[in-house]
Design a protein around this motif. Structure first.
Motif, PDB file in Angstrom:
ATOM      1  N   GLY A 178       0.793  -1.214   0.000  1.00 56.16           N
ATOM      2  CA  GLY A 178       0.000   0.000   0.000  1.00 56.16           C
ATOM      3  C   GLY A 178       0.830   1.271   0.000  1.00 56.16           C
ATOM      4  O   GLY A 178       1.054   1.866   1.039  1.00 56.16           O
ATOM      5  N   ALA A 179       1.284   1.700  -1.173  1.00 53.52           N
ATOM      6  CA  ALA A 179       2.074   2.927  -1.269  1.00 53.52           C
ATOM      7  C   ALA A 179       1.188   4.169  -1.148  1.00 53.52           C
ATOM      8  O   ALA A 179       1.585   5.165  -0.557  1.00 53.52           O
ATOM      9  CB  ALA A 179       2.827   2.953  -2.593  1.00 53.52           C
ATOM     10  N   ILE A 180      -0.007   4.106  -1.695  1.00 53.86           N
ATOM     11  CA  ILE A 180      -0.912   5.251  -1.698  1.00 53.86           C
ATOM     12  C   ILE A 180      -1.859   5.200  -0.496  1.00 53.86           C
ATOM     13  O   ILE A 180      -2.199   6.218   0.073  1.00 53.86           O
ATOM     14  CB  ILE A 180      -1.733   5.299  -3.008  1.00 53.86           C
ATOM     15  N   GLN A 181      -2.294   4.005  -0.141  1.00 58.53           N
ATOM     16  CA  GLN A 181      -3.190   3.837   0.999  1.00 58.53           C
ATOM     17  C   GLN A 181      -2.628   2.810   1.965  1.00 58.53           C
ATOM     18  O   GLN A 181      -1.951   1.869   1.565  1.00 58.53           O
ATOM     19  CB  GLN A 181      -4.578   3.373   0.548  1.00 58.53           C
ATOM     20  N   GLU A 182      -2.920   3.019   3.263  1.00 58.15           N
ATOM     21  CA  GLU A 182      -2.582   2.026   4.284  1.00 58.15           C
ATOM     22  C   GLU A 182      -3.773   1.090   4.428  1.00 58.15           C
ATOM     23  O   GLU A 182      -4.925   1.519   4.345  1.00 58.15           O
ATOM     24  CB  GLU A 182      -2.322   2.711   5.624  1.00 58.15           C
ATOM     25  N   ASN A 183      -3.484  -0.172   4.648  1.00 60.64           N
ATOM     26  CA  ASN A 183      -4.520  -1.170   4.875  1.00 60.64           C
ATOM     27  C   ASN A 183      -4.329  -1.753   6.266  1.00 60.64           C
ATOM     28  O   ASN A 183      -3.208  -2.140   6.626  1.00 60.64           O
ATOM     29  CB  ASN A 183      -4.442  -2.276   3.818  1.00 60.64           C
ATOM     30  N   TRP A 184      -5.417  -1.810   7.032  1.00 58.63           N
ATOM     31  CA  TRP A 184      -5.376  -2.294   8.408  1.00 58.63           C
ATOM     32  C   TRP A 184      -6.402  -3.405   8.587  1.00 58.63           C
ATOM     33  O   TRP A 184      -7.562  -3.262   8.179  1.00 58.63           O
ATOM     34  CB  TRP A 184      -5.717  -1.160   9.376  1.00 58.63           C
ATOM     35  N   ALA A 185      -6.002  -4.511   9.198  1.00 51.35           N
ATOM     36  CA  ALA A 185      -6.935  -5.572   9.588  1.00 51.35           C
ATOM     37  C   ALA A 185      -7.535  -5.161  10.929  1.00 51.35           C
ATOM     38  O   ALA A 185      -6.805  -4.813  11.860  1.00 51.35           O
ATOM     39  CB  ALA A 185      -6.205  -6.899   9.718  1.00 51.35           C
ATOM     40  N   VAL A 186      -8.863  -5.168  11.000  1.00 46.16           N
ATOM     41  CA  VAL A 186      -9.562  -4.691  12.188  1.00 46.16           C
ATOM     42  C   VAL A 186     -10.610  -5.722  12.602  1.00 46.16           C
ATOM     43  O   VAL A 186     -11.340  -6.234  11.761  1.00 46.16           O
ATOM     44  CB  VAL A 186     -10.270  -3.343  11.907  1.00 46.16           C
TER      45      VAL A 186
END
Length: 66
Positions: A35-43
């Motif tokens: 994710g260079a443009i957006q961060e991805n988080w497992a929630v």
């Protein structure tokens, strides 16, 4: 200003509680790789009541600091 994982969890919990109209607890929140443009988080969220009651594994996408 970049939020810490704890701040992200608190803000997300407040938002989801308002939208769901019932208690929502945000459990684990872990950043996923890539994710260079957006961060991805497992929630993991637990919804107390209503149509969405139960435990859910979600992915939160937000703009990266760059």
């Amino acid at each position: 200003m970049e939020l810490t994982p704890e701040e992200t969890r608190d803000r997300l919990g407040d938002y989801l509680t308002e939208v769901a109209g019932c208690a929502v607890e945000v459990g684990g929140i872990d950043r996923l790789s890539g994710g260079a443009i957006q961060e991805n988080w497992a929630v993991q969220v637990t919804v107390a009541d209503g149509e969405w009651a139960g435990i859910h594994q979600l992915v939160l996408r937000k703009d990266a600091a760059s």
